[in-house]
Structures are given as C-alpha cells and as structure tokens.
Design a protein around this motif. Sequence first.
Motif, short mmCIF file in Angstrom:
data_model
loop_
_atom_site.label_atom_id
_atom_site.label_comp_id
_atom_site.label_asym_id
_atom_site.label_seq_id
_atom_site.Cartn_x
_atom_site.Cartn_y
_atom_site.Cartn_z
N ASP A 192 5.75 2.81 0.96
CA ASP A 192 5.50 1.91 -0.16
C ASP A 192 6.78 1.12 -0.47
O ASP A 192 7.27 1.12 -1.59
CB ASP A 192 5.05 2.72 -1.39
N HIS A 362 14.32 5.65 -1.07
CA HIS A 362 13.79 6.87 -0.46
C HIS A 362 14.52 7.14 0.84
O HIS A 362 13.97 7.67 1.77
CB HIS A 362 12.32 6.69 -0.12
N TRP A 388 6.07 10.83 3.24
CA TRP A 388 4.64 10.96 3.53
C TRP A 388 4.36 11.62 4.89
O TRP A 388 4.73 12.74 5.10
CB TRP A 388 3.95 9.60 3.36
N GLU A 426 7.10 13.64 -1.07
CA GLU A 426 5.63 13.73 -1.08
C GLU A 426 5.05 13.93 0.31
O GLU A 426 4.27 13.11 0.80
CB GLU A 426 5.04 12.46 -1.68
N TRP A 560 9.92 6.44 -12.32
CA TRP A 560 9.71 5.47 -11.25
C TRP A 560 9.40 4.14 -11.89
O TRP A 560 8.31 4.02 -12.43
CB TRP A 560 8.55 5.93 -10.35
N PHE A 565 9.68 -3.75 -7.23
CA PHE A 565 10.20 -3.91 -5.86
C PHE A 565 9.08 -4.38 -4.93
O PHE A 565 7.91 -4.11 -5.17
CB PHE A 565 10.84 -2.60 -5.35
N ASN A 580 5.44 -3.73 -6.22
CA ASN A 580 5.11 -2.53 -6.97
C ASN A 580 5.67 -2.78 -8.37
O ASN A 580 6.87 -3.02 -8.54
CB ASN A 580 5.76 -1.31 -6.32
C1 GCB Z 1 5.10 7.77 -5.19
C2 GCB Z 1 6.07 7.49 -4.10
C3 GCB Z 1 6.74 6.16 -4.27
C4 GCB Z 1 5.71 5.12 -4.67
C5 GCB Z 1 5.12 5.52 -5.99
C6 GCB Z 1 4.04 4.57 -6.45
O1 GCB Z 1 4.76 8.87 -5.47
O2 GCB Z 1 7.02 8.50 -3.95
O3 GCB Z 1 7.38 5.81 -3.09
O4 GCB Z 1 6.25 3.85 -4.72
O5 GCB Z 1 4.56 6.78 -5.90
O6 GCB Z 1 4.34 3.60 -7.12
O7 GCB Z 1 2.89 4.80 -6.13
#
Ligand code: GCB
Length: 607
Positions: A192, A362, A388, A426, A560, A565, A580
């Motif tokens: 992601d 990450h 992942w 994850e 988060w 980004f 995101n």
């Molecule tokens: C997560 C991931 C991250 C993603 C985030 C999301 O669990 O670790 O890399 O960007 O969720 O925004 O879904």
Amino acid sequence: MKQIIIGMLLSLSALSYANNPLIQNAISRKSFSLNGHWNYIIDMYETGYYNYRLEPHDNTENPGSSAFFLNQKPKSKQDRVEYNFDSAPTLLVPGDWNSQKENLLYYEGTIWYKKSFDVENYDRAKRYFLHFGAVNYRADVYLNGKKLGTHKGGFTPFNFEMTHLLKDKNNFVIVKVDNKRAADEVPTLNTDWWNYGGITRDVTVLEVSSTFIEDYSLQLDKENNKLLNGFIRLNGDAKAFSKVNVSIPELKLTKDFTADANGFVKFQIPVKKMDYWSDLNPKLYEVVFSSINDQVTDAIGFRQIKTLGGDILLNGKKIFLKGISIHEENVMRGGRAYSMEDATILLGWAKELGCNYVRLAHYPHNENMVRLADKMGILVWEENPVYWTIQWENLETYSKAEQQLKEVISRDKNRASVIIWSMANETPQSEERLSFLTKLAKTTREMDNTRLISAALEDHGKKENSNIMIVEDKFADVVDVLSFNQYYGWYGGDIDNIKNIRWEIDINKPVIISEFGAGALQGFHADNLTVWSEEHQELLYQETLPTLAKIPNLVGITPWILTDFRSPRRTLIPYQNGYNRKGLISETGNRKKAFYTLQKFYQQIQK
Ligand code: GCB
C-alpha cells in the motif's frame, strides 16, 4: 560432486559479499558526491542488458556494442550504435524517476543511468569505493564498462570497491535500475505505497587509505550504564595486529587496542560520569575512531533501552511513546524523501504533534532521518519491508529479507534514537511464516542485543464476544514488545462502538498500537458520521484514543499516519485520487482536524 559444486558456489557468493562490506558512517568519510544530473535511457525491454537471444550481455565474453554499460560511441560515420547517453535527457540523483517526469509516474521497469566524472587529486595509494544510499529495487553497477556488482533491496545502502577500475579522468558509471515488483522479492507484489523507482538516495565516491576502518560500533551496555561495548573492524593488507584507538574528547577518554589477525577487535570501556541520551536530553558525544592511517568521527548518544514486565524503560525510567507513523515521502514536493531538508520537515511535523517517537514505516528510511532523530531526541522504530504476503517457504526470499535487515542494522547500530527493530508488518499466519520471522529475530539479536524486537501484528474480535479484541499469534512469544495494528471503526467495527471494545492481552510484555486511523480528504467537511470527512477522522481519534489508553500495558502508539501518501491501491475519486488519505496532514501540507485531537492527547500525557 554436486555438494562440492554447491559448496564452491556458496563460498564464491560469500566471497563477493565479503569483498563489498558496508562502510560505516559513509557521510563522514573523505569523499565527493556524484549527485546531480545523470543521463538516462528508458529500457522497457532491457535491450541494453540482453542480446536478441535474451542472454545477458554481462555473461558474454565480448559484449556487443548494444550492451548499454559499455557506453559505446560510433567510431566512424558508418558505425551504428543505437543508444547514446550523452544526447539522452537527465534525471536528478538522488530522486525517484516517477515524480520527476510526467511519463514516468506509473513506470515500473528498467532505466539506465550514466554519470561521467573525474577524480580531483586522484591518489594511486588510496582505495576508492562507490557508495549508494539506496536504489530501488535492483541495481547493476558498472564502472568504465566493467561490472562492479548487483544489489537488490530498495531502501538500504551498499558500496562497491572500484580502485582497480578507476582513473583520474573520464570515468563513467552506469547503473541499470529495475523497480519491477516480483512475488519472490522483499517487499513482494502487493503493497500500500508507491513503488518509486530510481537512484533514490545519495551517490558518493569514498576515498580511504589502503588499510582503513571499515566498521565500528560503540554502545552503552544493556545492564551496566558505566560500561561501553564496542568493536572496530579494519579492512586492508595491513589490518592484522594493527593498533587502533577510541577517544571521546569531552569525557577525556582515550583507549588503545590491538586488532586480531583478522583486523577485528571487540572491546569494553569503563566510563565514570556521563550524560545519557534521552528524548528530553538528546546528548551526543563526539567519538573518534583511529587506526594507523585512518580516522572517523561520529556523534553518538549513549542510552539504555529495555523492557521490564509491561514497561519500556529508557535509562531505567518508564517511558510512554507518543508516536506517529511516517512513510518516506515528501508529499508536498511529491516523491521519495531523501534529504536532511525532507527529514527536517517530517520530524518537525512529528515534534509539532507532540511526538517523542516515530515509526518509520514500512522499510528503512534514509540515514538523515535517524541522524536527525538522534539530534532532536525522537525515538525510532525501524522496519524491514517484510510486508503482507511474502514467500515464506522460499529460502532466497528469506535471504533477501535478512540481507536488508542486516544492512539497516549495520548502518544504524550507533544511533541512540533507534530503539526497536521491526521484523514485519501484518503478515498472514503459518508455520513457515513463524519460522521465517523467528530466524530474522535470532539474526537481529546476534547482530545487536541492545535494542528491542517487535513486529506489527494483527488483532481480531473474540468469537464469543466481538467487543473483546485479542492477538493470537505465536510470534508474540518471540518479540520483546507486542505491537499490533488495529482499525476498529474503519476496517470493520462501528465507530459508535469503539468505546465498548477492550483488549484482552495475557502476555506480560509492553504493548504498542502500531497503527490505527481513518481516511479523510482535507477540506471536506460534513457531519462526523460521513466517511472521508475531516470530522469523521476526528471522531475516530476522539473515540479511539481514550479506549486505547485503557490497555494496561500500553506503552505507546503510532497512529496511521503523519501525511497522506501516494498509493496505487487508492483509486476513489474525488476522495482518494491516488492517495491513502489517513494522513493527519494533506499532500498540500495542511493539518486536518484529527491532527489537533492527537496533539491535545499528547499534551495531556504526563512525561
Ligand atoms: C495497514 C498497513 C498499512 C496501510 C494501512 C491502510 O494496516 O500496515 O501499510 O497503508 O493499513 O491504510 O490500510
């Protein structure tokens, strides 16, 4: 016979690795930069690498003129050479290609880079190394038409010796950079975040003496805060039984040691009174490592970090990690972050939020981030890009993961700010994955027993009561700190119900919530139940923060994430538009409402 051949191959590959060990503290060495404009050729079909039978030119004895790394020029008007670096356009190094040229935004493939250079004050008695901060993902490096080597892994440094090929004038370095994703690489096909390609960090020519200090470490002992542990490793013909010295002028401390037959010495230095590094007192000492004809200076902080039951102790005192997750992206400029200026912006925002801690997600970020964190008093979680669905059963994939982890540990082992090595994020559970991660943790502990090990795991609701969240993961037994991502109220779970959930954690270890969050488009306002509004994200923070605070062993959080980004997975228009949106700051640099919710929460936490 087969075993002998395998053995020979293995020792050959070990040899080629041993020939190019990572040089510690590259930025303080005598050097000159190859940053700037590099000519580039886009090579989707890898025409410059393979001949028309798809055999690499590398492997042929006399590569034809179509091998790009030869940098051929026509010798007469009848000579046909179908590429020319000198008339090709340029890209800036460091820098990803995606954000520099519109037609490269989505490009995943091969691009060749070329830079010509002279060596001022070239000295035959010296040794020269070509050092890359990072290239994403695979780099094939050539100097003056000869291969120096290959490196895989988009976020860690590497260097090749080039003494034997370097001249005082008219050198050319050519790098074939390939950022294609692949199932057996680390990271794998699916992430992601944006797969920025290119020579994304500094390129430097290091000049060292024939026998030089290749690597060193100096750290406060984990148990005894009056003892420093360290080592020095020399490289060169005169390394055996050579004298070395470590001194910390401010402490009036200077110690001589003698290296062993391999040019290596491990030592301990007792200290009396010293100022310990912490988030509140980021004290760094100038440390000078000397050998007969080399000297390297570093700024090192000394601190202890350990766990005691459910606590993390920094210099023996409990600490709460007020954190934020960060991607290595300067979202306002667009593109990978690489410079001290970028680091100043990102960590400056983290400070403004009230953070004393960041999760560098990450993958290993550039060295400026941890160097600045050292100076600013920000504790750091560093992460391996095991993300992942890695190929757990593939031994080569394991080697790639381990190599990247070793490279970041090697680079950052002297940074006081770095307190946690994270193995993975994850990852789906299986026996193969457990043994993969356990092996990584073991390697990490062997390399560095002064820091804590963690990984971002996952939680889920209990079958009999979905308001009770649990983490069922055998890797929790291996880590020092139990961390998990949780998205109640965003990915499943009703935002109104956040206040009713609780976590049942029956493991006596500190707990970090490594992620939570919600997406919001900055400037989009609505009632707080409307998804994508700033108010909705704010509500999620308002509900989540007090709920998390009830977890008995909670020692920190890294919501988060600091900024929106770029991610190819995020296609919804008009809200995501390729980003995101879980950032607290937009790609235009504007704070969203939830930024202030988190800031207030951190202000209320006692030191
Ligand atoms: C997560 C991931 C991250 C993603 C985030 C999301 O669990 O670790 O890399 O960007 O969720 O925004 O879904």
